[in-house]
Design an enzyme around this catalytic site. Structure first.
Site, PDB file in Angstrom:
ATOM      1  N   HIS A  65      72.869  57.627  52.993  1.00 10.81           N
ATOM      2  CA  HIS A  65      72.754  56.932  54.266  1.00 10.81           C
ATOM      3  C   HIS A  65      71.867  55.712  54.128  1.00 10.81           C
ATOM      4  CE1 HIS A  65      74.312  60.016  57.162  1.00 10.81           C
ATOM      5  NE2 HIS A  65      74.084  60.798  56.121  1.00 10.81           N
ATOM      6  N   HIS A 109      65.710  65.733  60.102  1.00 10.05           N
ATOM      7  CA  HIS A 109      64.726  64.664  60.015  1.00 10.05           C
ATOM      8  C   HIS A 109      63.473  65.010  60.798  1.00 10.05           C
ATOM      9  CE1 HIS A 109      63.340  60.637  59.392  1.00 10.05           C
ATOM     10  NE2 HIS A 109      63.486  60.236  60.641  1.00 10.05           N
ATOM     11  N   HIS A 166      63.417  63.200  71.143  1.00 11.11           N
ATOM     12  CA  HIS A 166      62.863  63.821  69.951  1.00 11.11           C
ATOM     13  C   HIS A 166      61.467  63.239  69.761  1.00 11.11           C
ATOM     14  CE1 HIS A 166      67.292  64.235  68.482  1.00 11.11           C
ATOM     15  NE2 HIS A 166      66.941  65.246  69.270  1.00 11.11           N
ATOM     16  N   HIS A 206      64.467  67.572  63.970  1.00  8.09           N
ATOM     17  CA  HIS A 206      65.712  67.457  64.719  1.00  8.09           C
ATOM     18  C   HIS A 206      66.850  67.131  63.755  1.00  8.09           C
ATOM     19  CE1 HIS A 206      63.811  63.440  64.710  1.00  8.09           C
ATOM     20  NE2 HIS A 206      65.047  62.964  64.622  1.00  8.09           N
ATOM     21  N   GLU A 253      62.007  59.180  69.607  1.00  7.37           N
ATOM     22  CA  GLU A 253      63.401  58.788  69.759  1.00  7.37           C
ATOM     23  C   GLU A 253      63.953  59.280  71.102  1.00  7.37           C
ATOM     24  OE1 GLU A 253      65.484  60.449  66.456  1.00  7.37           O
ATOM     25  OE2 GLU A 253      64.320  59.368  64.955  1.00  7.37           O
TER      26      GLU A 253
END
Length: 439
Positions: free
Chosen positions: A291, A334, A364, A370, A340
């Site tokens: 990613h 993560h 989050h 999460h 977030e």
């Protein structure tokens, strides 16, 4: 609807005059002894006078009446707007909200200003450092009323229902799939045709800017030419009892005046509202394996004094191709030193297929683990890894901040309607059978 005209570019020096008054912009100076048409010159400063030139933001407005012509401000009920982050006990859990309820017009008429409700935030507008996140759920126009924030810049994200926004700089139509920014001190009125819902991010610190592209190069992400600023438009209208609302230190104040505040015939400068169509975002993505960080989806950022660290980033997750090989393609599990807040404008977000609906949200908090739910994990680990167009018909977004956000009473107790607050402890429970099987 009257034809709306815009000027293209981000952070430009613009100059505009209403075509009904040609020559209304003074030539060669900002504040002549006598302005054309007997107008009043007024400067609106978005930064300190002595800010470096590349950061300095200000505009000169030429208006029929100076904006000082109003009666004293009086305190108003602040409704569900609050920056009292200590009134509710902290909650580090993952939090999810169902779509926020829009009042029925035959039961309660609510305009944009009345419907603003703080969900979470951090910091303090008095010290010019922090953010607040709101939802709005309105069903009637604002009428002879305008709003401005003395505390910060508004980034407005419509989710349901278009917004016809009149500002001192001109008019703009902002529909779902679009956003707009209305900076500190700029007066605006919002007209809606029916039930309308959306999100607002307010930054107390600085202003939004385009993120640096670094190794990406000269082009990509949100292109400057796609940002649109309205052209000058004015109304010379007596309006006895017109209400000007100021959001100041997180409280609401109102002042009466006898005319429309939208009487700016001409203006020039680089401090002006703008809008942007999210579908024009040029997506950058990984084409080999693993990613790239989600920062590649940043549309706008408001930076802190720490290099590369944002008071707030506005990030979107638009339709795009996923082609990575030997890779778990959804967002990975993560823990983050940022907060977030996610919302969904339309569609179905890939990592939250259950219970995350358009008009809802999730939070989050800093360093709370999460990641995708069990169904998403199982599907992604067994899928054939072929090129796939993902997020088709979907537009999700994130307000990300380096500040640790607190949830308000509205967020914790869902006081304004039947929206449901859900702590996602269930995510761990659904993953447990898979963990046991792997052992």
């Amino acid at each position: 609807m009257a034809e709306l005209k815009y000027m293209s570019g981000f952070g430009n020096e613009f100059a505009s005059e209403d075509p009904r008054c040609p020559g209304s912009l003074p030539e060669g100076q900002n504040s002549p002894q006598q302005c054309p048409y007997g107008l009043y010159a007024e400067q609106l400063s978005g930064t300190a006078f002595t800010a470096p030139r590349k950061e300095n933001q200000r505009s000169w407005l030429y208006r029929i009446r100076p904006s000082v012509l109003h009666k004293p401000f009086q305190a108003e009920p602040r409704g569900l707007v609050t920056h009292d982050w200590d009134s509710v006990k902290p909650n580090p859990n993952q939090i999810r909200w169902s779509p926020f309820d829009i009042p029925k017009k035959d039961e309660r008429k609510v305009d944009f200003a009345q419907s603003l409700a703080t969900v979470c935030g951090a910091g303090d507008p008095k010290s010019r450092n922090g953010i607040a996140i709101y939802v709005y759920t309105c069903n009637v126009p604002m009428g002879d009323k305008c709003l401005y924030s003395s505390d910060g810049d508004f980034l407005i994200v419509p989710q349901q229902g278009g917004l016809f926004i009149t500002t001192e700089f001109g008019r703009m139509q902002v529909d779902p799939k679009e956003i707009c920014v209305i900076q500190r001190g700029i007066r605006f009125n919002i007209h809606v045709e029916g039930p309308s819902r959306g999100y607002v991010l307010e930054v107390f610190s600085g202003h939004f800017e385009l993120p640096s592209l670094g190794p990406i190069g000269a082009n990509g992400l949100a292109n400057p030419r796609d940002f649109l600023t309205p052209t000058a438009w004015y109304e010379d209208r007596d309006a006895p009892g017109y209400t000007v609302i100021s959001k100041y230190h997180g409280h609401m104040f109102s002042a009466k005046q006898d005319h429309s505040p939208f009487d700016v015939v001409a203006w020039h400068g680089n401090y002006a509202p703008y809008k942007y169509d999210l579908t024009k975002f040029m997506v950058i993505n990984c084409v080999a394996f693993d990613h790239a960080d989600p920062s590649i989806f940043t549309v706008l950022t408001c930076q802190s004094n720490q290099p590369g660290t944002a008071i707030a980033d506005f990030v979107i997750f638009p339709p795009r191709w996923s082609v990575q090989e030997q890779t778990f393609r959804p967002p990975y599990y993560h823990r983050n030193c940022m907060s977030e807040f996610m919302g969904l404008i339309y569609g179905n977000y890939e990592a939250k297929e259950e219970g995350f609906k358009p008009g809802g949200a999730s939070l989050h908090s800093m360093m709370t683990p999460h990641g995708p739910d069990a169904g998403c994990f199982e599907k992604a680990t067994t899928a054939e890894l072929k090129p796939e167009k993902i997020a088709v018909g979907t537009m999700a977004f994130m307000f990300e901040s380096s500040l640790s956000m607190a949830v308000t009473g509205l967020g914790q107790q869902h006081q304004s309607g039947p929206q449901v607050l859900r702590v996602l402890a269930a995510a761990q429970e659904t993953l447990q059978p898979q963990l046991e099987a792997r052992r």
